[in-house]
Structures are given as C-alpha cells and as structure tokens.
Design a protein around this motif. Structure first.
Motif, PDB file in Angstrom:
ATOM      1  N   THR A  10       0.847  -1.197   0.000  1.00  0.00           N
ATOM      2  CA  THR A  10       0.000   0.000   0.000  1.00  0.00           C
ATOM      3  C   THR A  10       0.880   1.245   0.000  1.00  0.00           C
ATOM      4  OG1 THR A  10      -0.093  -0.002   2.427  1.00  0.00           O
ATOM      5  CG2 THR A  10      -1.891  -1.102   1.245  1.00  0.00           C
ATOM      6  N   LEU A  11       0.360   2.319  -0.588  1.00  0.00           N
ATOM      7  CA  LEU A  11       1.024   3.618  -0.544  1.00  0.00           C
ATOM      8  C   LEU A  11       0.064   4.638   0.049  1.00  0.00           C
ATOM      9  CD1 LEU A  11       3.696   2.993  -1.998  1.00  0.00           C
ATOM     10  CD2 LEU A  11       3.234   4.897  -3.512  1.00  0.00           C
ATOM     11  N   TYR A  12       0.553   5.357   1.022  1.00  0.00           N
ATOM     12  CA  TYR A  12      -0.195   6.450   1.639  1.00  0.00           C
ATOM     13  C   TYR A  12       0.116   7.736   0.878  1.00  0.00           C
ATOM     14  CZ  TYR A  12      -1.309  10.128   4.993  1.00  0.00           C
ATOM     15  OH  TYR A  12      -1.813  11.268   5.592  1.00  0.00           O
ATOM     16  N   HIS A  13      -0.879   8.619   0.748  1.00  0.00           N
ATOM     17  CA  HIS A  13      -0.589   9.923   0.153  1.00  0.00           C
ATOM     18  C   HIS A  13      -1.524  10.998   0.663  1.00  0.00           C
ATOM     19  CE1 HIS A  13      -3.709   8.358  -2.657  1.00  0.00           C
ATOM     20  NE2 HIS A  13      -4.056   9.631  -2.778  1.00  0.00           N
ATOM     21  N   GLU A  14      -0.997  12.207   0.745  1.00  0.00           N
ATOM     22  CA  GLU A  14      -1.801  13.388   0.987  1.00  0.00           C
ATOM     23  C   GLU A  14      -2.476  13.753  -0.335  1.00  0.00           C
ATOM     24  OE1 GLU A  14      -2.136  14.847   3.893  1.00  0.00           O
ATOM     25  OE2 GLU A  14      -0.572  13.771   5.001  1.00  0.00           O
ATOM     26  N   ASP A  15      -3.684  14.297  -0.257  1.00  0.00           N
ATOM     27  CA  ASP A  15      -4.439  14.590  -1.480  1.00  0.00           C
ATOM     28  C   ASP A  15      -5.383  15.747  -1.200  1.00  0.00           C
ATOM     29  OD1 ASP A  15      -5.832  14.571  -3.879  1.00  0.00           O
ATOM     30  OD2 ASP A  15      -6.334  12.443  -3.806  1.00  0.00           O
ATOM     31  N   GLN A  16      -5.198  16.860  -1.917  1.00  0.00           N
ATOM     32  CA  GLN A  16      -6.063  18.011  -1.709  1.00  0.00           C
ATOM     33  C   GLN A  16      -6.279  18.780  -3.005  1.00  0.00           C
ATOM     34  OE1 GLN A  16      -3.508  21.461   0.241  1.00  0.00           O
ATOM     35  NE2 GLN A  16      -2.950  19.522   1.212  1.00  0.00           N
ATOM     36  N   GLY A  17      -7.484  19.314  -3.169  1.00  0.00           N
ATOM     37  CA  GLY A  17      -7.808  20.107  -4.342  1.00  0.00           C
ATOM     38  C   GLY A  17      -8.213  19.256  -5.533  1.00  0.00           C
ATOM     39  N   GLU A  18      -8.547  19.920  -6.626  1.00  0.00           N
ATOM     40  CA  GLU A  18      -8.940  19.253  -7.859  1.00  0.00           C
ATOM     41  C   GLU A  18      -8.303  19.950  -9.047  1.00  0.00           C
ATOM     42  OE1 GLU A  18     -13.167  19.298  -8.117  1.00  0.00           O
ATOM     43  OE2 GLU A  18     -13.468  17.960  -6.402  1.00  0.00           O
ATOM     44  N   GLY A  19      -8.035  19.179 -10.094  1.00  0.00           N
ATOM     45  CA  GLY A  19      -7.473  19.769 -11.302  1.00  0.00           C
ATOM     46  C   GLY A  19      -6.168  19.131 -11.713  1.00  0.00           C
ATOM     47  N   VAL A  20      -5.257  19.938 -12.251  1.00  0.00           N
ATOM     48  CA  VAL A  20      -3.961  19.447 -12.714  1.00  0.00           C
ATOM     49  C   VAL A  20      -3.204  18.837 -11.537  1.00  0.00           C
ATOM     50  CG1 VAL A  20      -1.726  20.089 -13.692  1.00  0.00           C
ATOM     51  CG2 VAL A  20      -3.825  21.170 -14.542  1.00  0.00           C
ATOM     52  N   PRO A  21      -2.761  17.578 -11.648  1.00  0.00           N
ATOM     53  CA  PRO A  21      -2.038  16.957 -10.530  1.00  0.00           C
ATOM     54  C   PRO A  21      -0.619  17.496 -10.383  1.00  0.00           C
ATOM     55  CG  PRO A  21      -2.249  15.408 -12.349  1.00  0.00           C
ATOM     56  CD  PRO A  21      -3.024  16.621 -12.744  1.00  0.00           C
ATOM     57  N   PHE A  22      -0.329  18.026  -9.199  1.00  0.00           N
ATOM     58  CA  PHE A  22       1.024  18.406  -8.803  1.00  0.00           C
ATOM     59  C   PHE A  22       1.480  17.348  -7.802  1.00  0.00           C
ATOM     60  CE2 PHE A  22      -0.169  22.217 -10.812  1.00  0.00           C
ATOM     61  CZ  PHE A  22       0.875  23.143 -10.835  1.00  0.00           C
ATOM     62  N   VAL A  23       2.484  16.562  -8.170  1.00  0.00           N
ATOM     63  CA  VAL A  23       2.929  15.449  -7.334  1.00  0.00           C
ATOM     64  C   VAL A  23       4.255  15.811  -6.662  1.00  0.00           C
ATOM     65  CG1 VAL A  23       3.670  13.040  -7.309  1.00  0.00           C
ATOM     66  CG2 VAL A  23       1.726  13.742  -8.731  1.00  0.00           C
ATOM     67  N   PRO A  40       0.307  24.417   1.176  1.00  0.00           N
ATOM     68  CA  PRO A  40      -0.675  25.521   1.222  1.00  0.00           C
ATOM     69  C   PRO A  40      -0.305  26.692   0.321  1.00  0.00           C
ATOM     70  CG  PRO A  40      -0.223  24.709   3.436  1.00  0.00           C
ATOM     71  CD  PRO A  40       0.788  24.073   2.528  1.00  0.00           C
ATOM     72  N   GLY A  41       0.987  26.922   0.135  1.00  0.00           N
ATOM     73  CA  GLY A  41       1.423  28.038  -0.690  1.00  0.00           C
ATOM     74  C   GLY A  41       1.361  27.762  -2.185  1.00  0.00           C
ATOM     75  N   VAL A  42       1.227  26.505  -2.559  1.00  0.00           N
ATOM     76  CA  VAL A  42       1.104  26.128  -3.972  1.00  0.00           C
ATOM     77  C   VAL A  42      -0.363  25.935  -4.349  1.00  0.00           C
ATOM     78  CG1 VAL A  42       1.808  24.449  -5.738  1.00  0.00           C
ATOM     79  CG2 VAL A  42       3.380  25.027  -3.881  1.00  0.00           C
ATOM     80  N   ALA A  43      -1.200  25.665  -3.362  1.00  0.00           N
ATOM     81  CA  ALA A  43      -2.622  25.402  -3.611  1.00  0.00           C
ATOM     82  C   ALA A  43      -3.277  26.565  -4.342  1.00  0.00           C
ATOM     83  CB  ALA A  43      -3.332  25.142  -2.292  1.00  0.00           C
ATOM     84  N   ALA A  44      -4.129  26.221  -5.312  1.00  0.00           N
ATOM     85  CA  ALA A  44      -4.866  27.225  -6.084  1.00  0.00           C
ATOM     86  C   ALA A  44      -5.985  26.506  -6.823  1.00  0.00           C
ATOM     87  CB  ALA A  44      -3.945  27.934  -7.082  1.00  0.00           C
ATOM     88  N   PRO A  45      -7.037  27.211  -7.207  1.00  0.00           N
ATOM     89  CA  PRO A  45      -8.094  26.576  -8.006  1.00  0.00           C
ATOM     90  C   PRO A  45      -7.502  25.936  -9.258  1.00  0.00           C
ATOM     91  CG  PRO A  45      -8.794  28.736  -7.261  1.00  0.00           C
ATOM     92  CD  PRO A  45      -7.337  28.622  -6.906  1.00  0.00           C
ATOM     93  N   GLY A  46      -7.955  24.732  -9.559  1.00  0.00           N
ATOM     94  CA  GLY A  46      -7.457  24.033 -10.737  1.00  0.00           C
ATOM     95  C   GLY A  46      -6.217  23.207 -10.501  1.00  0.00           C
ATOM     96  N   ARG A  47      -5.772  23.094  -9.225  1.00  0.00           N
ATOM     97  CA  ARG A  47      -4.615  22.270  -8.905  1.00  0.00           C
ATOM     98  C   ARG A  47      -4.987  21.196  -7.887  1.00  0.00           C
ATOM     99  NH1 ARG A  47      -0.261  27.170  -7.933  1.00  0.00           N
ATOM    100  NH2 ARG A  47      -0.177  27.879 -10.127  1.00  0.00           N
ATOM    101  N   ARG A  48      -4.564  19.991  -8.162  1.00  0.00           N
ATOM    102  CA  ARG A  48      -4.695  18.889  -7.213  1.00  0.00           C
ATOM    103  C   ARG A  48      -3.312  18.564  -6.686  1.00  0.00           C
ATOM    104  NH1 ARG A  48      -6.544  12.628  -8.587  1.00  0.00           N
ATOM    105  NH2 ARG A  48      -6.625  11.876  -6.409  1.00  0.00           N
ATOM    106  N   LEU A  49      -3.108  18.685  -5.403  1.00  0.00           N
ATOM    107  CA  LEU A  49      -1.797  18.477  -4.790  1.00  0.00           C
ATOM    108  C   LEU A  49      -1.741  17.104  -4.137  1.00  0.00           C
ATOM    109  CD1 LEU A  49      -1.321  21.973  -3.099  1.00  0.00           C
ATOM    110  CD2 LEU A  49      -0.928  21.313  -5.480  1.00  0.00           C
ATOM    111  N   LEU A  50      -0.772  16.298  -4.559  1.00  0.00           N
ATOM    112  CA  LEU A  50      -0.605  14.952  -4.023  1.00  0.00           C
ATOM    113  C   LEU A  50       0.822  14.771  -3.531  1.00  0.00           C
ATOM    114  CD1 LEU A  50      -2.210  14.367  -7.157  1.00  0.00           C
ATOM    115  CD2 LEU A  50      -2.978  12.582  -5.595  1.00  0.00           C
TER     116      LEU A  50
END
Length: 285
Positions: A10-23, A40-50
């Motif tokens: 299994t792999l654990y991951h943080e996941d927030q927002g929706e849109g273009v995946p920033f991994v 938090p400083g990269v988060a913006a509408p249209g970005r999914r942060l993983l």
C-alpha cells in the motif's frame, strides 16, 4: 488521507484540491510530511496536490523488497497508474527529485513540468565532494555504516538537526522518527544512503540517472525549475552544480530561495512554495 493498494503493498498519500495533478516526492529519510508547509502556498483553483510516502517509508507499506531505486520506481509507477494521473507537474526533493526525473523520462507524454531541489542531476565524482561528504559516504557504505543507520538510527537523528539551518525540536522530529522503531524498519533508509551515485557506483542507479539525464538535456518543451539555496555546508546543489544545470538542462529556470540546509522544505517552505506557484502560473501549468 488515502491509502491505496499498489502491487503487493500500500502507498499512503496526501491529497487536496482538484485539477492538474502536482505530485510532490520526498527523499531520504523524510516522508510526505516534509511538504506540509509547502503545499498551502502552492494550492490554487485548478490544482490537485498529491504527496505520497515512498514505499517502505512514512505511512506506506513495507513489502519484502531490497528497496533499491528500481523498487521505488515500480511502486510509484503503480501508484500513478492506480490514480490515473496524466499531464502531471512533478516536484522532487533529494531522491524524490531523482524519481521525478526518472518517471518523467519514462512517461514523456504524461509530464507537463518538473520543479526540483537538492537532488541528483547527474552522477558524481568523489573528487568534487568535500572532505566531510566524501568521508560520510564511505562510512555509510562500510560495515560500520550498517550499525550506525540500523542500530543507532543516525540518519533520522541527524537529518533534521544537522541537515537544516533551524534544527527541529524533539516534538517536531517525532513524526519523522515514529515510522522506524526497529532495525529492520530502517533498511530502506540505509539503502537510499548507499545509493548515492559516486564514481560509477552503484551501477544500476548511475544507469537510471544517465538515462534521465538525456531526457533533461533534450526536452525544451517541458518547463523545469531548479530551486537553489545558500549558507549551508550540507547543500547538494552548489553554485558549481547550479551552473552545470544551467548549461545542460533544457527549458530550465533557476530561482534562488535564500538560506537553507539540504532539507530545505523545513527551513524555507514559504520561499519554495512561492517560487513553485509563480513558476507554474507563468508557465500555464
């Protein structure tokens, strides 16, 4: 936060927002926790942060594998595929940067951009290392290195006190330490530490780095961001290495983020986040 099945583990991951995946990929001996003040400083509408924990690290599973570069890449491949991630923006620190380059080189049609810091952009020559880093690398690869890492837990005990300009308190370090209570649980950390590509060894890692080096040198169409720092003897990307990157990596922009140690997301998370967010917006990512 999500924990998903990949291959036999299994792999654990943080996941927030929706849109273009920033991994966001971490290095050794860290986990996704190292990105906690950057996201938090990269988060913006249209970005999914993983931000996943690499296999055998953090809150991810611990299968019976050697934890070589190829093992981490295989489990990451399965994770990307399980989540159906395409048109990805990769952000990598330390070995996470190397894994980001490796994934991008093998999946060129799925990579929109790569930001990186304190990672391996090419194989190293021992002659270019300082006396301290050279001696440390030799020690880690010796029989004594196994005792220091597995029994005395030296990597975790020193990474966030000596590898940063602002040492973390015992309470701040606890989440990094907790996943590794036993000798066996620390084997992935030892394998990473012994994987530094110095003087052609280990050959399998040098081969992977050389392969993605060709991709880095020829992909003008993929924007790349190098974050640099100063004021610490633990830095991997020195001024000389940054100059090499400028002359050998296509489509590269370099942003200096001020003082920090090797584990820069602990020292300068806001400067890192601002640089990544500004670059991504400018590049239309």
């Amino acid at each position: 936060m999500p924990e998903i099945k990949v291959l036999d583990s299994t792999l654990y991951h943080e996941d927030q927002g929706e849109g273009v995946p920033f991994v966001f990929l971490h290095g050794n001996p860290a986990s996704s926790r190292i990105w906690r003040a950057v996201l938090p400083g990269v988060a913006a509408p249209g970005r999914r942060l993983l931000a996943p924990d690499l296999i055998g690290m953090g809150r991810s599973g611990r299968p019976d594998v050697p934890y070589r570069f190829d093992d981490h890449a295989r489990y990451l491949d399965a994770w990307f595929d399980a989540l159906g991630l395409d048109e990805v923006v990769l952000v990598g620190h330390d070995w996470g940067g190397a894994l980001a380059f490796d994934w991008a080189a093998r999946h060129p049609g799925r990579t929109r951009g790569v930001a990186f810091l304190e990672t391996f952009v090419r194989p190293l020559d021992s002659a270019e290392l300082g006396d301290g880093p050279r001696a440390r690398a030799e020690l880690i690869r010796s029989a004594e290195g196994e005792t220091l890492v597995l029994d005395k837990n030296i990597l975790l005990e020193t990474a966030f006190t000596g590898g940063v300009l602002h040492p973390l308190s015992e309470e701040e370090r606890r989440p990094y330490l907790e996943p590794y209570p036993t000798r066996e649980s620390r084997r992935p950390l030892l394998q990473w530490a012994r994987s530094q590509p110095i003087d052609g060894d280990p050959a399998d890692v040098v081969e992977r780095i050389s392969a993605y080096g060709k991709w880095l040198a020829t992909t003008d169409e993929v924007p790349k961001l190098l974050l640099t720092f100063d004021s610490s003897p633990t830095l991997l990307i020195t001024e000389a290495m940054a100059a090499w990157c400028a002359g050998n990596i296509a489509g590269l922009q370099t942003e200096h983020c001020g003082p920090a140690g090797h584990h820069a997301p602990e020292d300068s998370p806001h400067a890192i986040a601002t640089a990544i967010a500004t670059w991504a917006t400018r590049q239309g990512l």
